[in-house]
Scaffold this motif. Structure first.
Motif, short mmCIF file in Angstrom:
data_model
loop_
_atom_site.label_atom_id
_atom_site.label_comp_id
_atom_site.label_asym_id
_atom_site.label_seq_id
_atom_site.Cartn_x
_atom_site.Cartn_y
_atom_site.Cartn_z
N VAL A 1 -22.59 37.40 -4.20
CA VAL A 1 -21.71 36.66 -3.29
C VAL A 1 -20.87 37.66 -2.50
CG1 VAL A 1 -19.90 34.94 -3.04
CG2 VAL A 1 -21.63 34.68 -4.83
N GLU A 2 -21.04 37.65 -1.18
CA GLU A 2 -20.30 38.55 -0.32
C GLU A 2 -18.99 37.91 0.15
OE1 GLU A 2 -24.74 39.00 0.83
OE2 GLU A 2 -23.33 37.38 0.35
N SER A 3 -18.04 38.76 0.46
CA SER A 3 -16.78 38.32 1.05
C SER A 3 -16.20 39.46 1.87
CB SER A 3 -15.79 37.88 -0.03
OG SER A 3 -15.48 38.96 -0.89
N GLY A 4 -15.18 39.14 2.66
CA GLY A 4 -14.48 40.18 3.39
C GLY A 4 -14.81 40.27 4.87
N GLY A 5 -15.76 39.49 5.32
CA GLY A 5 -16.09 39.51 6.73
C GLY A 5 -15.00 38.86 7.56
N GLY A 6 -15.14 38.98 8.87
CA GLY A 6 -14.16 38.36 9.75
C GLY A 6 -14.24 38.91 11.15
N LEU A 7 -13.21 38.61 11.92
CA LEU A 7 -13.12 39.06 13.31
C LEU A 7 -12.15 40.23 13.38
CD1 LEU A 7 -13.60 38.69 16.38
CD2 LEU A 7 -11.70 37.04 16.35
N VAL A 8 -12.57 41.30 13.99
CA VAL A 8 -11.74 42.50 14.11
C VAL A 8 -11.94 43.12 15.48
CG1 VAL A 8 -13.51 43.99 13.10
CG2 VAL A 8 -11.09 44.65 12.94
N GLN A 9 -10.92 43.77 15.99
CA GLN A 9 -11.05 44.46 17.27
C GLN A 9 -11.79 45.78 17.10
OE1 GLN A 9 -7.05 44.77 18.86
NE2 GLN A 9 -7.33 42.89 20.05
N ALA A 10 -12.40 46.22 18.16
CA ALA A 10 -13.07 47.51 18.15
C ALA A 10 -12.09 48.59 17.71
CB ALA A 10 -13.64 47.83 19.52
N GLY A 11 -12.57 49.48 16.85
CA GLY A 11 -11.71 50.52 16.29
C GLY A 11 -11.06 50.13 14.98
N GLY A 12 -11.16 48.87 14.61
CA GLY A 12 -10.56 48.39 13.38
C GLY A 12 -11.44 48.62 12.17
N SER A 13 -10.96 48.12 11.03
CA SER A 13 -11.65 48.33 9.76
C SER A 13 -11.80 47.02 9.00
CB SER A 13 -10.86 49.32 8.89
OG SER A 13 -10.75 50.58 9.50
N LEU A 14 -12.82 46.99 8.18
CA LEU A 14 -13.03 45.88 7.26
C LEU A 14 -13.61 46.45 5.97
CD1 LEU A 14 -14.71 43.01 9.35
CD2 LEU A 14 -12.44 42.95 8.29
N ARG A 15 -13.31 45.78 4.86
CA ARG A 15 -13.97 46.12 3.61
C ARG A 15 -14.68 44.89 3.09
NH1 ARG A 15 -11.90 48.18 -2.33
NH2 ARG A 15 -11.19 46.01 -2.51
N LEU A 16 -15.98 45.00 3.00
CA LEU A 16 -16.79 43.92 2.45
C LEU A 16 -16.95 44.12 0.95
CD1 LEU A 16 -19.64 43.73 5.11
CD2 LEU A 16 -17.36 42.70 5.16
N SER A 17 -17.00 43.01 0.25
CA SER A 17 -17.22 43.04 -1.19
C SER A 17 -18.44 42.19 -1.52
CB SER A 17 -16.01 42.49 -1.95
OG SER A 17 -14.86 43.27 -1.71
#
Length: 121
Positions: free
Chosen positions: A5-21
């Motif tokens: 089961v994945e989580s952590g996605g979303g909308l982010v501006q260019a240059g930003g960061s996300l951590r998926l789990s």
């Protein structure tokens, strides 16, 4: 049997960061290599990163190398994908997969449903 089961996605501006789990069920998680793949609309699924069962070996697609880090915590049955300096072309559904240390999606036995990552310019 392993469920992912994945989580952590979303909308982010260019240059930003996300951590998926990616949380895995099952006692055998620590024995599996894991990987992340992505699929953008109208495109084929593509390899992003993979990590060995112990975490000692990793491999990255050239398109994300230097911006993405895959890691795992076997005590938590979780694999992570830290993504930095995101670009609009990173927009895709990201899925984790278990069972192979490979760039070839056909080598993986287990798949999650995916999480959407959208990068705005």
């Amino acid at each position: 049997q392993v469920q992912l089961v994945e989580s952590g996605g979303g909308l982010v501006q260019a240059g930003g960061s996300l951590r998926l789990s990616c949380a895995a069920s099952g006692r055998t998680f620590s024995s599996y290599a894991m990987g992340w793949f992505r699929q953008a609309p109208g495109k084929e699924r593509e390899f992003v990163a993979t990590i060995s069962w112990s975490g000692s070996s990793t491999d990255y697609a050239d398109s994300v190398k230097g911006r993405v880090t895959i890691s795992r915590d076997n005590a938590k049955n979780t694999v992570y994908l830290q993504m930095n300096n995101l670009k609009p072309e990173d927009t895709a559904v990201y899925s984790c997969a278990g069972g192979g240390f490979s760039r070839n999606s056909g080598m993986y036995r287990y798949w999650g449903q995916g999480t959407q990552v959208t990068v705005s310019s």
